[in-house]
Write a protein that holds these residues in place. Structure first.
Motif, PDB file in Angstrom:
ATOM      1  N   ARG A   1       0.832  -1.218   0.000  1.00 50.86           N
ATOM      2  CA  ARG A   1       0.000   0.000   0.000  1.00 50.86           C
ATOM      3  C   ARG A   1       0.863   1.264   0.000  1.00 50.86           C
ATOM      4  NH1 ARG A   1      -2.885  -3.333   3.599  1.00 50.86           N
ATOM      5  NH2 ARG A   1      -4.954  -3.867   2.839  1.00 50.86           N
ATOM      6  N   ASP A   2       2.145   1.105   0.292  1.00 51.35           N
ATOM      7  CA  ASP A   2       3.065   2.236   0.383  1.00 51.35           C
ATOM      8  C   ASP A   2       2.542   3.242   1.414  1.00 51.35           C
ATOM      9  OD1 ASP A   2       5.222   3.807  -0.095  1.00 51.35           O
ATOM     10  OD2 ASP A   2       4.491   4.656  -1.976  1.00 51.35           O
ATOM     11  N   PHE A   3       2.290   2.743   2.596  1.00 50.03           N
ATOM     12  CA  PHE A   3       1.634   3.564   3.608  1.00 50.03           C
ATOM     13  C   PHE A   3       2.086   3.123   4.998  1.00 50.03           C
ATOM     14  CE2 PHE A   3      -2.011   5.508   5.778  1.00 50.03           C
ATOM     15  CZ  PHE A   3      -2.126   6.683   5.057  1.00 50.03           C
ATOM     16  N   VAL A   4       2.186   4.094   5.913  1.00 45.49           N
ATOM     17  CA  VAL A   4       2.576   3.784   7.294  1.00 45.49           C
ATOM     18  C   VAL A   4       1.394   4.033   8.221  1.00 45.49           C
ATOM     19  CG1 VAL A   4       4.150   4.316   9.195  1.00 45.49           C
ATOM     20  CG2 VAL A   4       4.964   4.465   6.843  1.00 45.49           C
ATOM     21  N   ASN A   5       1.073   3.072   9.060  1.00 43.48           N
ATOM     22  CA  ASN A   5       0.098   3.256  10.142  1.00 43.48           C
ATOM     23  C   ASN A   5       0.847   3.222  11.465  1.00 43.48           C
ATOM     24  OD1 ASN A   5      -1.681   1.191   8.069  1.00 43.48           O
ATOM     25  ND2 ASN A   5      -2.580   3.150   8.645  1.00 43.48           N
ATOM     26  N   ARG A   6       0.427   4.108  12.371  1.00 44.45           N
ATOM     27  CA  ARG A   6       1.099   4.173  13.684  1.00 44.45           C
ATOM     28  C   ARG A   6       0.125   3.789  14.786  1.00 44.45           C
ATOM     29  NH1 ARG A   6       5.894   6.824  13.033  1.00 44.45           N
ATOM     30  NH2 ARG A   6       6.124   7.703  10.959  1.00 44.45           N
ATOM     31  N   TYR A   7       0.578   2.906  15.630  1.00 49.47           N
ATOM     32  CA  TYR A   7      -0.312   2.331  16.639  1.00 49.47           C
ATOM     33  C   TYR A   7       0.301   2.344  18.036  1.00 49.47           C
ATOM     34  CZ  TYR A   7      -2.631   0.187  12.598  1.00 49.47           C
ATOM     35  OH  TYR A   7      -3.271  -0.020  11.413  1.00 49.47           O
ATOM     36  N   LEU A   8      -0.590   2.336  19.036  1.00 47.47           N
ATOM     37  CA  LEU A   8      -0.214   1.783  20.329  1.00 47.47           C
ATOM     38  C   LEU A   8      -0.368   0.282  20.163  1.00 47.47           C
ATOM     39  CD1 LEU A   8      -2.113   4.107  22.825  1.00 47.47           C
ATOM     40  CD2 LEU A   8       0.316   4.128  22.242  1.00 47.47           C
ATOM     41  N   TYR A   9       0.602  -0.487  20.599  1.00 49.00           N
ATOM     42  CA  TYR A   9       0.638  -1.927  20.308  1.00 49.00           C
ATOM     43  C   TYR A   9       0.700  -2.653  21.647  1.00 49.00           C
ATOM     44  CZ  TYR A   9       2.203  -6.023  17.520  1.00 49.00           C
ATOM     45  OH  TYR A   9       2.328  -7.229  16.885  1.00 49.00           O
TER      46      TYR A   9
ATOM     47  N   VAL B   1      -1.471  11.840  13.823  1.00 52.95           N
ATOM     48  CA  VAL B   1      -0.409  11.876  12.813  1.00 52.95           C
ATOM     49  C   VAL B   1      -0.931  11.580  11.408  1.00 52.95           C
ATOM     50  CG1 VAL B   1       1.526  11.326  14.315  1.00 52.95           C
ATOM     51  CG2 VAL B   1       0.122   9.462  13.410  1.00 52.95           C
ATOM     52  N   GLY B   2      -2.244  11.711  11.195  1.00 61.05           N
ATOM     53  CA  GLY B   2      -2.809  11.286   9.912  1.00 61.05           C
ATOM     54  C   GLY B   2      -2.849  12.376   8.865  1.00 61.05           C
TER      55      GLY B   2
ATOM     56  N   LYS C   1      -9.097   7.624   7.894  1.00 61.06           N
ATOM     57  CA  LYS C   1      -9.819   6.906   8.935  1.00 61.06           C
ATOM     58  C   LYS C   1      -8.821   6.250   9.877  1.00 61.06           C
ATOM     59  CE  LYS C   1     -14.302   6.099   7.040  1.00 61.06           C
ATOM     60  NZ  LYS C   1     -15.483   5.321   7.388  1.00 61.06           N
ATOM     61  N   PHE C   2      -9.228   6.173  11.138  1.00 62.02           N
ATOM     62  CA  PHE C   2      -8.360   5.558  12.140  1.00 62.02           C
ATOM     63  C   PHE C   2      -9.083   4.381  12.774  1.00 62.02           C
ATOM     64  CE2 PHE C   2      -7.075   9.997  11.860  1.00 62.02           C
ATOM     65  CZ  PHE C   2      -5.716   9.851  11.646  1.00 62.02           C
ATOM     66  N   TYR C   3      -8.338   3.326  13.023  1.00 61.09           N
ATOM     67  CA  TYR C   3      -8.956   2.101  13.524  1.00 61.09           C
ATOM     68  C   TYR C   3      -8.242   1.569  14.761  1.00 61.09           C
ATOM     69  CZ  TYR C   3     -11.368   1.979   9.044  1.00 61.09           C
ATOM     70  OH  TYR C   3     -12.137   2.302   7.961  1.00 61.09           O
ATOM     71  N   GLU C   4      -9.032   0.827  15.505  1.00 60.42           N
ATOM     72  CA  GLU C   4      -8.465  -0.013  16.552  1.00 60.42           C
ATOM     73  C   GLU C   4      -8.685  -1.460  16.106  1.00 60.42           C
ATOM     74  OE1 GLU C   4     -10.436   0.324  20.349  1.00 60.42           O
ATOM     75  OE2 GLU C   4      -8.937  -0.934  21.335  1.00 60.42           O
TER      76      GLU C   4
ATOM     77  N   PHE D   1      -3.928  -5.633   9.624  1.00 58.62           N
ATOM     78  CA  PHE D   1      -3.597  -4.596  10.601  1.00 58.62           C
ATOM     79  C   PHE D   1      -3.275  -3.253   9.945  1.00 58.62           C
ATOM     80  CE2 PHE D   1      -2.051  -7.948  13.810  1.00 58.62           C
ATOM     81  CZ  PHE D   1      -3.267  -7.910  14.475  1.00 58.62           C
ATOM     82  N   THR D   2      -2.994  -3.293   8.646  1.00 60.27           N
ATOM     83  CA  THR D   2      -2.646  -2.037   7.984  1.00 60.27           C
ATOM     84  C   THR D   2      -3.763  -1.636   7.036  1.00 60.27           C
ATOM     85  OG1 THR D   2      -1.460  -3.281   6.303  1.00 60.27           O
ATOM     86  CG2 THR D   2      -0.165  -2.410   8.130  1.00 60.27           C
ATOM     87  N   HIS D   3      -3.898  -0.363   6.782  1.00 59.89           N
ATOM     88  CA  HIS D   3      -4.947   0.125   5.904  1.00 59.89           C
ATOM     89  C   HIS D   3      -4.530   1.491   5.401  1.00 59.89           C
ATOM     90  CE1 HIS D   3      -6.499   3.333   8.548  1.00 59.89           C
ATOM     91  NE2 HIS D   3      -5.972   2.596   9.474  1.00 59.89           N
ATOM     92  N   LYS D   4      -5.173   1.930   4.327  1.00 59.28           N
ATOM     93  CA  LYS D   4      -4.851   3.243   3.778  1.00 59.28           C
ATOM     94  C   LYS D   4      -5.947   4.225   4.142  1.00 59.28           C
ATOM     95  CE  LYS D   4      -2.266   4.952  -0.070  1.00 59.28           C
ATOM     96  NZ  LYS D   4      -1.469   4.551  -1.209  1.00 59.28           N
TER      97      LYS D   4
END
Ligand SMILES: *[C@@H]1O[C@H](CO)[C@@H](O)[C@H](O)[C@H]1NC(C)=O
Ligand SMILES: *[C@@H]1O[C@H](CO)[C@@H](O)[C@H](O)[C@H]1NC(C)=O
Length: 207
Positions: free
Chosen positions: A41-49, A66-67, A72-75, A204-207
């Motif tokens: 996807r060439d994309f970075v998602n940042r999470y609390l893990y 940081v979006g 959209k943001f997901y849990e 776990f990743t999405h655009k």
């Protein structure tokens, strides 16, 4: 004759040992921040893990500061023992569910190949990591790389390749690691998920 055989067996053993250090034992529970770079996807998602290998579950809570506009943001909540995974839209609380991929612990896999030991950081602020993979020498490229700090065995970086296709790979960088699970409530499934609709191929990743 016997002495020679014994000696060469011993030499082999010493050689193998020298090649492959003993894998460290990763913590069973930790709280971290993680950046997941999905290379397809060439994309970075940042999470609390939030990771709990004892109960085979993990929560990834997306950092919403940081979006990009409109993102959209997901849990994500993964419960391997119940074979269910939820994806919750953090703003609307809409919840979907899916069957998770087989549980992949954040640890050095059995029969891992030692890839090397290196120092991260620079003079005066460095620490040593070891890198391992699931490569089978001369037979198969690695589908999984993982790097751990040498002293306390905390994960630093992980690369997962899906479908034997390097295009479908995700690199996870872990940082701000804390031992244990500071807030057990993080694993409480929101009530919106009782009526969750099914979603195929949740990742776990999405655009
Ligand atoms: C390691 O490899 C051997 C031989 O392929 C296999 O029998 C064994 O189950 C493997 N161990 C683990 C922990 O994967
Ligand atoms: C690898 O994955 C990409 C993206 O999903 C796809 O376009 C490509 O055809 C795949 N390559 C192979 C060899 O399957």
């Amino acid at each position: 004759m016997l002495r020679t055989i014994l000696l060469s067996v011993l030499m082999c053993f010493v050689y193998v040992r020298a090649q492959n250090p003993t894998p460290c034992i990763a913590p069973q529970q930790f709280h971290a921040r993680a950046a997941m770079f999905d290379h397809e996807r060439d994309f970075v998602n940042r999470y609390l893990y939030i990771y709990d290998a004892v109960n085979k579950r993990r929560v990834l809570f997306e950092e919403t500061d940081v979006g990009m506009p409109g993102q959209k943001f997901y849990e994500y909540m993964e419960f391997a023992n119940d074979n269910v995974m939820y994806k919750i839209d953090i703003k609307s609380k809409e919840c979907t569910k899916s069957t998770p991929r087989p549980w992949r612990p954040v640890e050095i896999p059995g029969n891992a190949t030692f890839e090397g030991e290196m120092t991260l950081g620079g003079p005066g602020e460095s620490f040593v990591v070891q890198e391992w993979s699931d490569k089978i020498p001369y037979r198969r490229n690695a589908m999984f790389y993982i790097q751990f700090s040498l002293v306390n065995c905390y994960p630093i970086k992980m690369i997962e390749v899906s479908d034997s296709n390097v295009t479908n790979s995700v690199t996870t960088n872990f940082f701000d690691l804390v031992e244990g699970i500071p807030n057990p409530n993080d694993f409480i499934v929101p009530k919106e998920c009782q009526m969750a609709k099914l979603e195929e191929n949740m990742q776990f990743t999405h655009k």
